[in-house]
Design an enzyme around this catalytic site. Structure first.
Site, PDB file in Angstrom:
ATOM      1  N   ARG A 148       0.874  -1.175   0.000  1.00 36.54           N
ATOM      2  CA  ARG A 148       0.000   0.000   0.000  1.00 36.54           C
ATOM      3  C   ARG A 148       0.910   1.224   0.000  1.00 36.54           C
ATOM      4  NH1 ARG A 148       2.451   1.734   3.601  1.00 36.54           N
ATOM      5  NH2 ARG A 148       0.895   3.368   3.809  1.00 36.54           N
ATOM      6  N   GLN A 202      -1.981   2.387  10.014  1.00 35.34           N
ATOM      7  CA  GLN A 202      -0.693   2.399   9.290  1.00 35.34           C
ATOM      8  C   GLN A 202       0.376   3.177  10.055  1.00 35.34           C
ATOM      9  OE1 GLN A 202      -3.689   2.971   7.897  1.00 35.34           O
ATOM     10  NE2 GLN A 202      -3.733   2.476   5.726  1.00 35.34           N
ATOM     11  N   ASP A 239      -1.922  10.681  -1.745  1.00 40.36           N
ATOM     12  CA  ASP A 239      -2.236   9.676  -2.760  1.00 40.36           C
ATOM     13  C   ASP A 239      -2.568  10.297  -4.106  1.00 40.36           C
ATOM     14  OD1 ASP A 239      -2.923   8.503   0.012  1.00 40.36           O
ATOM     15  OD2 ASP A 239      -2.597   6.807  -1.331  1.00 40.36           O
ATOM     16  N   ASN A 293      -5.276  12.574   0.921  1.00 38.36           N
ATOM     17  CA  ASN A 293      -4.427  11.658   1.698  1.00 38.36           C
ATOM     18  C   ASN A 293      -5.311  10.885   2.674  1.00 38.36           C
ATOM     19  OD1 ASN A 293      -1.767  10.653   2.324  1.00 38.36           O
ATOM     20  ND2 ASN A 293      -1.924  11.695   4.283  1.00 38.36           N
ATOM     21  N   LYS A 294      -4.680  10.027   3.436  1.00 40.11           N
ATOM     22  CA  LYS A 294      -5.393   9.152   4.370  1.00 40.11           C
ATOM     23  C   LYS A 294      -6.385   9.935   5.226  1.00 40.11           C
ATOM     24  CE  LYS A 294      -5.066   5.630   4.541  1.00 40.11           C
ATOM     25  NZ  LYS A 294      -5.991   4.750   3.786  1.00 40.11           N
TER      26      LYS A 294
HETATM   27  O1  MRU Z   1      -4.453   3.237   2.292  1.00 37.60           O
HETATM   28  P1  MRU Z   1      -2.960   3.394   2.180  1.00 37.60           P
HETATM   29  O2  MRU Z   1      -2.213   2.782   3.322  1.00 37.60           O
HETATM   30  O3  MRU Z   1      -2.442   2.979   0.830  1.00 37.60           O
HETATM   31  O4  MRU Z   1      -2.768   4.966   2.289  1.00 37.60           O
HETATM   32  C1  MRU Z   1      -1.481   5.495   2.204  1.00 37.60           C
HETATM   33  C2  MRU Z   1      -1.453   6.942   2.480  1.00 37.60           C
HETATM   34  O5  MRU Z   1      -2.450   7.577   2.691  1.00 37.60           O
HETATM   35  C3  MRU Z   1      -0.121   7.585   2.367  1.00 37.60           C
HETATM   36  O6  MRU Z   1      -0.028   8.680   3.230  1.00 37.60           O
HETATM   37  C4  MRU Z   1       0.042   8.033   0.915  1.00 37.60           C
HETATM   38  O7  MRU Z   1      -0.110   6.960   0.029  1.00 37.60           O
HETATM   39  C5  MRU Z   1       1.328   8.612   0.655  1.00 37.60           C
HETATM   40  S1  MRU Z   1       2.513   7.369   0.616  1.00 37.60           S
HETATM   41  C6  MRU Z   1       3.961   7.930   0.112  1.00 37.60           C
END
Ligand code: MRU
Length: 364
Positions: free
Chosen positions: A53, A203, A244, A254-255
């Site tokens: 991920r 995460q 993302d 982002n998350k």
């Molecule tokens: O759902 P995920 O774990 O893939 O989400 C990841 C994030 O939100 C990260 O902060 C984002 O991908 C940036 S990673 C360099």
């Protein structure tokens, strides 16, 4: 980065020369497990079930997924089908589309019999490019951490708050938001990281804490609601998060929970930076809040939680009453007005069309 003294990337070619090794991130922090991908379906599953991920690593895995697919079916129809399957795995990170476009263009330019070799070359280039890019993001972000440290007054610790995992586990190596932290730590700056746990999948608590700990970076895991309090009391010098998908106008997806941290940062005059590679910019979009599709994941990620029990076994327990519904929005969008700056491999810019085009004039 190193794990118990051995240097790892998050994805690499197996010694057999064709299958693909990944670190199974669903097993961290309790177990370090290397998984082997041997076909398209396994690659697609690794992305959708989040064995891998993080936006850049999702793109890199999709690239190798194309290699595994083309090995078995290099026809035009086979390439198109594989691309569609991989594209459907996760909707938000634009690096996925970027990597599939790069692979698709390269494969379309050659005859089917040459496609497997070209695919492996191209996937390796995407990975190497990501490592270089993330290292450069770290070099540019280091200046911001150094500036915050000087402002705080040596020899006091400089405190960075981060959300989710945008470290080396989210990329091929180095990370985006955590790359400046590693560079600062390696340069001898006394840096400490507040790590948001990042419910529902944690995460931060499981991945960022693990990788920072392995590298020896001082850090403290906090519940997701704590950051505002810390900022009010001068305990955060700057926030650095990943993304993302960032629109060509500077809105940052982002998350989930990133937006609330940006609001708290603005209210407390704490600089809020977003670190990203070129492959995360979606130049086609103007308004991130309206236009970026937000992934909704299975409700069990909210209603259940996994952890290590006292007997050492890893187990999942239910948190919520039977029958309560749960919603699981995985991302949110932070409007550009709340972002102090974007840290890219080409430098730091304002979160705006002008700022981004200044760094990427080819997009003018
Ligand atoms: O759902 P995920 O774990 O893939 O989400 C990841 C994030 O939100 C990260 O902060 C984002 O991908 C940036 S990673 C360099």
């Amino acid at each position: 980065m190193k794990v118990d003294g051995t240097a790892y990337r998050t994805i690499w070619l197996n010694a057999d020369g064709w299958s693909v090794n990944i670190i199974d991130q669903t097993k961290l922090p309790h177990e370090f497990v290397v998984a082997r991908l041997t076909n398209l379906d396994e690659a697609a599953h690794a992305i959708s079930a989040m064995l891998v991920r993080g936006a850049p690593l999702v793109g890199a895995t999709a690239a190798y997924g194309m290699c595994l697919a083309v090995r078995e079916d290099p026809s035009d129809a086979g390439v198109a089908k594989a691309s569609d399957i991989l594209f459907a795995t996760r909707p938000t990170a634009v690096n996925l589309r970027w990597a599939l476009d790069v692979m698709g263009d390269r494969l379309a330019a050659v005859k089917p019999e040459s496609r497997a070799a070209v695919a492996y070359t191209c996937a390796a280039e995407i990975c190497d490019d990501d490592v270089q890019t993330c290292s450069s993001i770290g070099d540019h972000g280091l200046g911001l951490i150094r500036g915050a440290w000087k402002k705080r007054g040596k020899p006091e610790t400089v405190n960075v708050l981060t959300h989710c995992n945008a470290g080396w586990l989210a990329t091929v190596d180095w990370g985006t938001a955590l790359s400046p932290v590693y560079k600062a730590h390696d340069a001898g700056l006394p840096v400490h990281v507040w790590v948001d746990e990042t419910r529902p999948r944690n995460q931060g608590a499981s991945l960022s804490a693990w990788e920072l700990g392995r590298h020896g970076v001082p850090h403290t895991v906090i519940a997701d609601n704590v950051g505002g309090h810390l900022m009010q009391h001068g305990m955060v010098d700057l926030c650095i998060v990943g993304t993302d998908r960032t629109t060509g106008t500077g809105d940052v997806c982002n998350k989930i929970g990133t937006y609330l941290k940006a609001l708290a940062a603005r209210d407390n005059n704490v600089p809020f930076y977003v670190a990203l590679p070129h492959s995360t910019i979606d130049w086609t979009l103007e308004n991130g809040v309206v236009e970026i599709p937000i992934e909704q994941r299975d409700a069990t990620e909210v209603t259940e939680i996994a952890g290590r029990a006292a007997d050492g076994s890893v187990t999942t327990v239910r948190l919520t009453p039977d029958g309560s519904q749960a919603a699981n929005y995985a991302f949110d969008v932070t409007p550009r007005r709340l972002v102090t700056g974007l840290i890219t491999e080409r430098g730091v810019c304002e979160a705006s069309r002008d700022g981004l085009v200044g760094l990427y004039p080819e997009r003018r």
